[in-house]
Design a protein around this motif. Sequence first.
Motif, PDB file in Angstrom:
ATOM      1  N   LEU A  94      55.515  26.255 -10.019  1.00  0.00           N
ATOM      2  CA  LEU A  94      55.185  25.954 -11.414  1.00  0.00           C
ATOM      3  C   LEU A  94      55.945  24.708 -11.876  1.00  0.00           C
ATOM      4  CD1 LEU A  94      53.850  26.875 -14.111  1.00  0.00           C
ATOM      5  CD2 LEU A  94      55.961  28.097 -14.582  1.00  0.00           C
ATOM      6  N   VAL A  95      57.231  24.697 -11.567  1.00  0.00           N
ATOM      7  CA  VAL A  95      58.051  23.563 -11.993  1.00  0.00           C
ATOM      8  C   VAL A  95      57.560  22.280 -11.316  1.00  0.00           C
ATOM      9  CG1 VAL A  95      60.366  22.581 -11.928  1.00  0.00           C
ATOM     10  CG2 VAL A  95      60.034  24.997 -12.486  1.00  0.00           C
ATOM     11  N   ARG A  96      57.254  22.381 -10.017  1.00  0.00           N
ATOM     12  CA  ARG A  96      56.756  21.199  -9.292  1.00  0.00           C
ATOM     13  C   ARG A  96      55.427  20.734  -9.867  1.00  0.00           C
ATOM     14  NH1 ARG A  96      58.671  22.547  -3.704  1.00  0.00           N
ATOM     15  NH2 ARG A  96      60.876  22.015  -3.897  1.00  0.00           N
ATOM     16  N   ASP A  97      54.550  21.706 -10.136  1.00  0.00           N
ATOM     17  CA  ASP A  97      53.227  21.354 -10.685  1.00  0.00           C
ATOM     18  C   ASP A  97      53.392  20.626 -12.015  1.00  0.00           C
ATOM     19  OD1 ASP A  97      52.019  22.511  -8.590  1.00  0.00           O
ATOM     20  OD2 ASP A  97      51.338  24.316  -9.651  1.00  0.00           O
ATOM     21  N   LEU A  98      54.299  21.178 -12.838  1.00  0.00           N
ATOM     22  CA  LEU A  98      54.513  20.552 -14.148  1.00  0.00           C
ATOM     23  C   LEU A  98      55.034  19.136 -13.973  1.00  0.00           C
ATOM     24  CD1 LEU A  98      56.010  23.490 -16.199  1.00  0.00           C
ATOM     25  CD2 LEU A  98      53.990  22.166 -16.806  1.00  0.00           C
ATOM     26  N   TRP A  99      55.919  18.969 -13.018  1.00  0.00           N
ATOM     27  CA  TRP A  99      56.475  17.641 -12.780  1.00  0.00           C
ATOM     28  C   TRP A  99      55.381  16.706 -12.250  1.00  0.00           C
ATOM     29  CZ3 TRP A  99      59.882  14.600 -14.437  1.00  0.00           C
ATOM     30  CH2 TRP A  99      60.221  13.442 -13.732  1.00  0.00           C
ATOM     31  N   HIS A 100      54.599  17.234 -11.327  1.00  0.00           N
ATOM     32  CA  HIS A 100      53.552  16.434 -10.710  1.00  0.00           C
ATOM     33  C   HIS A 100      52.514  16.005 -11.753  1.00  0.00           C
ATOM     34  CE1 HIS A 100      50.870  14.977  -7.706  1.00  0.00           C
ATOM     35  NE2 HIS A 100      49.916  15.810  -8.068  1.00  0.00           N
ATOM     36  N   LEU A 101      52.172  16.926 -12.635  1.00  0.00           N
ATOM     37  CA  LEU A 101      51.152  16.644 -13.656  1.00  0.00           C
ATOM     38  C   LEU A 101      51.798  16.306 -14.993  1.00  0.00           C
ATOM     39  CD1 LEU A 101      48.524  19.439 -12.911  1.00  0.00           C
ATOM     40  CD2 LEU A 101      48.392  17.032 -12.334  1.00  0.00           C
ATOM     41  N   ARG A 102      53.012  15.781 -14.956  1.00  0.00           N
ATOM     42  CA  ARG A 102      53.762  15.610 -16.216  1.00  0.00           C
ATOM     43  C   ARG A 102      53.024  14.741 -17.215  1.00  0.00           C
ATOM     44  NH1 ARG A 102      56.008  13.053 -12.093  1.00  0.00           N
ATOM     45  NH2 ARG A 102      56.386  10.814 -12.211  1.00  0.00           N
ATOM     46  N   GLY A 103      52.374  13.677 -16.704  1.00  0.00           N
ATOM     47  CA  GLY A 103      51.654  12.792 -17.619  1.00  0.00           C
ATOM     48  C   GLY A 103      50.600  13.565 -18.386  1.00  0.00           C
ATOM     49  N   GLN A 104      49.809  14.346 -17.628  1.00  0.00           N
ATOM     50  CA  GLN A 104      48.740  15.098 -18.272  1.00  0.00           C
ATOM     51  C   GLN A 104      49.298  16.184 -19.177  1.00  0.00           C
ATOM     52  OE1 GLN A 104      46.691  14.955 -14.304  1.00  0.00           O
ATOM     53  NE2 GLN A 104      45.094  15.829 -15.592  1.00  0.00           N
ATOM     54  N   ALA A 105      50.362  16.837 -18.698  1.00  0.00           N
ATOM     55  CA  ALA A 105      50.967  17.902 -19.502  1.00  0.00           C
ATOM     56  C   ALA A 105      51.478  17.323 -20.819  1.00  0.00           C
ATOM     57  CB  ALA A 105      52.102  18.568 -18.727  1.00  0.00           C
ATOM     58  N   ILE A 106      52.109  16.159 -20.745  1.00  0.00           N
ATOM     59  CA  ILE A 106      52.649  15.558 -21.966  1.00  0.00           C
ATOM     60  C   ILE A 106      51.508  15.133 -22.892  1.00  0.00           C
ATOM     61  CG2 ILE A 106      53.898  13.554 -22.866  1.00  0.00           C
ATOM     62  CD1 ILE A 106      55.793  13.859 -20.454  1.00  0.00           C
TER      63      ILE A 106
END
Lengths: 787, 245
Positions: free
Chosen positions: A8-20
Motif C-alpha cells: 500500500l505504501v509503495r503503491d501510494l508512493w508510486h502513484l503519488r502524483g495521481q494521489a495528490i
Amino acid sequence: MRSLDLKLVRDLWHLRGQAIAIALVLAAATATFVMSLGVHRSLAETRDAYYARNHFGDIFVGMTRAPRSVVDRIAAIPGVRRAEGGIQQYATLNFPRRVVPVRALLNAVEPDGPNHLNQVTLRQGRLPRASDPGEVVADEAFAKANGLAVGSQIEALIYGRKQNLRIVGIGLAPNFIYALAPGDIIPDDERFGVFWIGRKALEAATDRTEAINSLSLTLERGASGSDVIHALDSILAPFGGSGAYGRKDHLSHAFLDNELMQLSAMTRVIPPVFLLVAVFLVYIVLGRMIRTERTQIGLIKAFGYSDWAIGRHYLKFALAIALLATVMGTAAGIWMGDAMTRLYAQYYRFPFLYYRISLSVIVAAAALSFAAAALGAIGGVRSAVRLTPAVAMSPPPPPAYRAGTVERLGKAAGFSAIGHMIVRHIARWPGRAVITVSGVALSGGLLFATTQFIDSSRTMIDSFFFRAQRQDLTVTFTEPRNASALYALAQVPGVLRVEPTRAVSVKLSNGKRIERTAIESLPANSQLGLRIDRHGNAVALPASGLMLSSQLASKLAVRIGDRVDVEMLGGRRTQRSLPVASIVDEFVGARAYSSEQTLESITRDASPVGAALVRIDPSARDSILTRLRDAPMILGVTEKAAALVKFRAMIDDNMLTMIAFYVAFASAIAVGVVYNSARILFSERAHELATLRVLGYFRSEVGLVLLGELGLLVAASLPIGCFVGYGMGQLMTAMFSSDLFRLPFAPSRASYGWSSVIVLIAAMTTALTVARRVQKLDMVRVLKGRE
Amino acid sequence: MGRVSTAGAGAGGLAFSAEGLGKVYKTGDTEVRALRGVDLAIPTGEILVLLGPSGSGKSTLLNIIGGLDRPTSGKLHYGETELTCLNDADLTRFRRDHVGFIFQFYNLIPSLTAEENVRLVTDIAVDPMPAADALALVGLLDRRDHYPAQLSGGEQQRVAVARAIAKRPSVLLCDEPTGALDSATGIRVLEALAQANRELGTTVVIITHNAGIAAMADRVFRFLDGRIARIEVNAQPAQPSAISW
Ligand SMILES: Nc1ncnc2c1ncn2[C@@H]1O[C@H](COP(=O)(O)OP(=O)(O)OP(=O)(O)O)[C@@H](O)[C@H]1O
Ligand SMILES: [Mg+2]
C-alpha cells in the motif's frame, strides 16, 4: 497483512502524483466546507451570544411621539417580557475641516445605568452621566474611521439646534451590527455613526420631555410575535405608530441573516461539485490500478489471502487519499475561514468575532471526503474481490478494437494512422472520456459560475447607481417641507436640478400575505429618479395604481391587474385598495412606487417634500456641501459617488477574495482530472508510444498522441462547461438573492472567455507536464516485454 | 534528410562499421558489461545472422545499430555518418529514414488495423511503397482491415514485416523475428525478409537462436560474452524454404 500494507505504501508512493491530484480536489471540498460552514457557525454563534448578552429586542416599532407612560401599557401585553421606550434622532455632525456630510443616529440611554434592551457594550470610557447633557458614547467603527477618541469634541446639529458633544465612551450595540444610514445600501463608517446620549439630554434636545419615538421589546418564550405586533400597532395607532416589526425586518439583523444565508448556500452548492469529481477520479484511478495488477491480485489470492483482505487493501488506498485531503483541506479551510472572518469583521460590528475552529465541522468535512473516496473505490474493490486467482493469472483479454462507427467516420475523414489511434482510444474507454469531459466541464462551470458574480454586481451597480439614480445628492429634511424648500435648494449656486421625492411606510397585503415596505413617489417628469427594468430600460410611473418591484410582487403573489390593500403606517393610517399597474425588475430592495397623486390619495395631504434629489455641477461640490451642512432644516445629505466607492470596495474586498479562492479550487479540479487521465493514458499507451519512437516518430509527434486525445476531450468539455456554468450561475445568483438584494444573472461574454481560458491553461499545462514523460520513454525496455 | 547521409551506404560499401563498441549497464553497485569491445563491418545488401547464447549481447548490439540505444564506448558508423555522435532528434530521423525493425513480440498498435499499422510508417517515410503493396508482399492484402487481435501470431508478425519494409528501408533489423512462430509461419516471414533483401537491396540483420536460419545468411556473427567470437562467410546462402527448422 503487513506485506500488503507495505505494498500500500509503495503503491501510494508510486502513484503519488495521481494521489495528490485527487487529494487536491477532495481538499477543495473539505476547504470550502470547513471555511463556509465554519464562518457560518462563527458568525451565527457570535451573533446569538451577543444578542443574548446584550438583550437584543424581538420586536421594534417607531412612532411620531408617544408619552412615556405607553411603555407600561405595552409591557402589559400578554407575551411581552420587557419593553423599553426611547428616542432615536438623526443629527448631522460638523467636522470643521471636512465638507463631506456626516450623519449620526442618536439613541437615548437611561441616565441611571445601562438600558435593559439593546445594551451598549463599552470598549472604552463610560456611559453618559445625567449631569452633563453633552456626553455621548460613540460607536467604535465610526470613532475609528474618523480618528475620534474619548475626550474628543464634536459639533452636532440636532433638531435644528447646534450642540456640542463630548465623547466619554466608545462602544457598540447589537441593534447596529450592520449600521446603515437611511437610504444607503452599504455601511460608510466615515459618514454615518451611531451615538448614545443621556435620555434627558436627548429629550431636551428634541422637545420630547417624557415622550418616546421608538420602542423595542422582548418576548416571553413561546409567545406569538404576530399577536404582540397586532396589539402593539393598535396601542400605538393614536401616536403615529409606523407599524411594529420583528427581527426579520430589522435592518441590521436582516443584513446579517442575508450573509448567513449566502454562506449556507455556498456550503450546499460548492463542496458537492468537488466531491462528485473526486468520486469519479478515485473510480478511474483505482480501476486502472486493479487492471494492471490483475496478476498480482491472482498471486496474492493464490497465496491464501482472503477476498476481503484484497478488497480492504484497495479501499485503504482510497482512504489514504481522503486522509491526505482532510489534512490539506482542513488547514486551507481554517486559513481561508480566518481571512473571511476578518473581512466580515470590517462590515459587521461585533464586540468580538474570530473564526472558531469547531471539531464537529472538521469531523463532518472528513466524513464527507472519506465517504466520497469510499464511494469511488466501490467499483474497483468489488472487481478485485470478484477476481478468482485462475482468471486473474491468465493474461487479460486483448483490448477489443472492432470496426465501428467512429472508425468509419475516421476513414471517411481521411485521418492519419495517428488520428485513428487517438479517436479509437477515446471510443475504447467511453466511460473514462465521459468522466474527463464532465470533470473539466464542471471545473469550467464552477469558474464561470463564480466569475459571473463580477458581471452580476457590475450590472447591479450600473442599474442602481447609474441608470436609476441620476442625482448626485439626496437631501433629507428634518420634517416634511413644502415647495419653498426645493426652491431654496435650487438657488444654491452650482445646483443644476432639484426634484422632490417622498417615501411613505405602508403595509401591503394580498389576503394573508403581508409585506412592510415604502411607497415612493416622484414627479411625473422626473429625470433624476428612474425605475429601471431588467433590460436596463426606464419604466414610466403609472398614472394611477402602483408599480411594484418584482420581488415584492412575487412575495405578495400578485400580477399586473390584481389589487393590493394598502395601509399607511403612521400618520392617518388610511387604508385603500389599489391595482398593480406595472411590475419592474429591480435588484435592490423590495419597494413600491406611485405617482405623487396616487400617494396623496393614500396620505390625504398635499404632497409634502420628504427629500430632494439634486444634480449638481461637480466643480461646485465642496461649496454646495458646506452650505447644506450649515442649513438647519436639513437632516442629512447622501452623496451617491461615496456610496458607489464603498460598494465597489466591498465587491473588491469581499467578492474578489472569494473568487480568487474559487478560481484556485476550480483549477484544482481541472488539474486533478486532466493529470489523472493523462497519467492513466500514458501508462496505458507507454508501450505504443515507445513503438512509435522506434518507428522513427519524434518525441513531439509522440507527445501529440497523448496531447491530441486530451486536447479533444478538453475541447469538448469547454462548451459543456459554459452550459453547466450557465445553469450553476443561475442557481447561485438565485440562491444568493434575498429581500435586500436580488443578484441579476447577467453573464458577460468575457466570463465565458475567462473561465474557458483558465480551464484551458490549467488543463493543457497539466497535460504538457505529463507529456514530458515521453522524453523518458525507454524504448529498449518496452520492446523486451509483451506489454 | 537531417545529418544522416546515405553516401557510402550504397551497394558494395559498408552499411555499418564499428570499433570497440562497449556497453555497460549500471544498476546500483552492480555493473553488467553487455558489450566488451565489438569491432564489426556489415557490407551493404547482405543478410547477416547473429547467433549466440542468451545474455551474450546480441539485442544490445542490434539496438545500438538501430539507434535505439547508445554505446558507452567505441564508435559506430552508418556509411559515412558517425551514429555515436548524433543527438536524439538525428537518431530518430535516422530510424525514420533508414531502419525497419521487427521484434519477437510484434509490437503492433492494437487500435489500428493491419493496413493502418503499415500506414503508421508510410505516413512519415520519404519514399514508401503503398501500404497495400507492403501487405501484398507478405500475402496479407485480404486481411488489411483486420485488427491485430483478429490476426494469428504469424499473421501479426507478417504485418510487422510489411510495416518494416513499407518504407523501403536501407536496413532491416530483426530481433528473433520467428521466436514465437512455428516453422511454416517462420519460413513465410523469413521469405519476406529475403525478398526485401533481393528486391530492395536492403541490408538485413537477424538475431536468432535457431542455428538453421544461419543457412540463409551471407555472413554469420557468433557472439560470446559481449564479443564477436567468430565470423563465418557463407558463399552459397540457402533459400529460406530450404532451411531445416
Ligand atoms: N537494461 C539493462 N540493465 C541491466 N542489464 C541489462 C539491461 N539490458 C540488458 N542487460 C544485460 O546485458 C546483457 C546482454 O543482454 P542482451 O539482451 O543483449 O542479450 P541477448 O544476447 O539479446 O540475450 P537473449 O538471447 O536472451 O535475448 C545481459 O547480461 C543482460 O542481463
Ligand atoms: Mg535478445
